[in-house]
Design an enzyme around this catalytic site. Sequence first.
Site, PDB file in Angstrom:
ATOM      1  N   ASP A   1      51.228 -36.214 -14.689  1.00 50.82           N
ATOM      2  CA  ASP A   1      50.956 -34.530 -14.837  1.00 50.82           C
ATOM      3  C   ASP A   1      51.204 -35.301 -16.738  1.00 50.82           C
ATOM      4  OD1 ASP A   1      51.089 -33.098 -13.365  1.00 50.82           O
ATOM      5  OD2 ASP A   1      52.806 -32.507 -13.572  1.00 50.82           O
TER       6      ASP A   1
ATOM      7  N   ARG B   1      44.776 -21.513  -0.160  1.00 50.18           N
ATOM      8  CA  ARG B   1      46.517 -22.240  -0.963  1.00 50.18           C
ATOM      9  C   ARG B   1      46.031 -21.469  -2.487  1.00 50.18           C
ATOM     10  NH1 ARG B   1      48.580 -27.422  -3.300  1.00 50.18           N
ATOM     11  NH2 ARG B   1      50.542 -27.023  -3.351  1.00 50.18           N
TER      12      ARG B   1
ATOM     13  N   HIS C   1      50.311 -37.671  -7.925  1.00 52.82           N
ATOM     14  CA  HIS C   1      49.909 -37.126  -6.819  1.00 52.82           C
ATOM     15  C   HIS C   1      49.315 -36.065  -6.765  1.00 52.82           C
ATOM     16  CE1 HIS C   1      51.581 -34.804 -10.995  1.00 52.82           C
ATOM     17  NE2 HIS C   1      51.195 -33.625 -10.248  1.00 52.82           N
TER      18      HIS C   1
END
Length: 393
Positions: free
Chosen positions: A263, A327, A317
């Site tokens: 991020d 989801r 990630h």
Amino acid sequence: MAVSCVTTSPEEEDRPKLDLGTIHTPLIFNPSVLNLQHNIPSQFIWPDDEKPSIDAPELDVPLIDLQKFLSHSHSSSFSSSPFSSSSSSTLEATRLISEACTKHGFFLVVNHGISEELISDAHAYMSRFFDMPLSEKQRILRKSGESCGYASSFTGRFSTKLPWKETLSFRFCDDKNRSNTVQDYFCDALGHEFEPFGKVYQEYCEAMSSLSLKIMELLGLSLGVNRDYFREFFEENDSIMRLNYYPPCQKPDLTLGTGPHCDPTSLTILHQDHVNGLQVFVENQWRSIPPNPKAFVVNIGDTFMALSNNRYKSCLHRAVVNRESERKSLAFFLCPKKDRVVKPPSELLDSITPRRYPDFTWSMLLEFTQKHYRADMNTLQAFSDWLITNKPL
């Protein structure tokens, strides 16, 4: 967060993208249509070395109980001393945070003070939004080079390795002069009938901002700087809220919900629904962080890695999808005020640990990730090199 669509070969796609290529007519991501086909479009198929491992082993992530820390914060005034919260629970929390952030930058927080009703409402309105017809969602389509709006798989920004997801991103400003940024966004963009959406997400973002500042106090304590240093740095934050929707996919072994990245922002606070999907790359292996409805997943971003002078890690990630279940997740990306200069405090600098990154502002890094580079594990270093070459302060 990443750049506009570029036309590259698979080999070029893995290299830093510092120049834009020809933009083609974007593919429309409509999972209700795509899932009727036997195969998925080639643009969604990832290279063999990046294809998902569905059954990744679980990552050992510390669980930080904030109850005593928050109650102490509410009952006492702030002190500039890094040892002002010396209770055993706070010392243990800072120790666990330091260990996690030095290794991979992920931890969980429980007893965080956010009401279950607010979290439930935020998930409910997210479902209502993504259940809307595609044409309705496209009314707030995310424009090229911008970080807010609706995006269907970022098809207008990338040409290969597309993520199997839809997102809605919007800005939150912790500014007394702009007190209803989120609520106004929903009403202005979608109409007055969306005011209930705006009210819920305005309240949710305010709660996330407040929680972020408390976590910043713990991060400061764990790094040995004044407890209020990072909290004050992120006051009047100019942050991003994102709703993530990962539809079921008939070929989950070929694609990813979100590709591998770090991020670019400072701190991410994520709430997952009941479906597994988050994976973190630690010690050369993908590991999963299962959903915990009572907990938020917190991770360090590139901007805070620079603020900590590389002591705390912004870790790679991704999100995987599955064949059976959709989801959803709520992600709050804490960002500083756009003109605030990002540089580490003097306590984190010495002759043994020199500066790792040049001064920059969040607006500069945001521009870099939106217009010049697709976020990956090398974003901060590539940005630093780009600053020296193109935009010295």
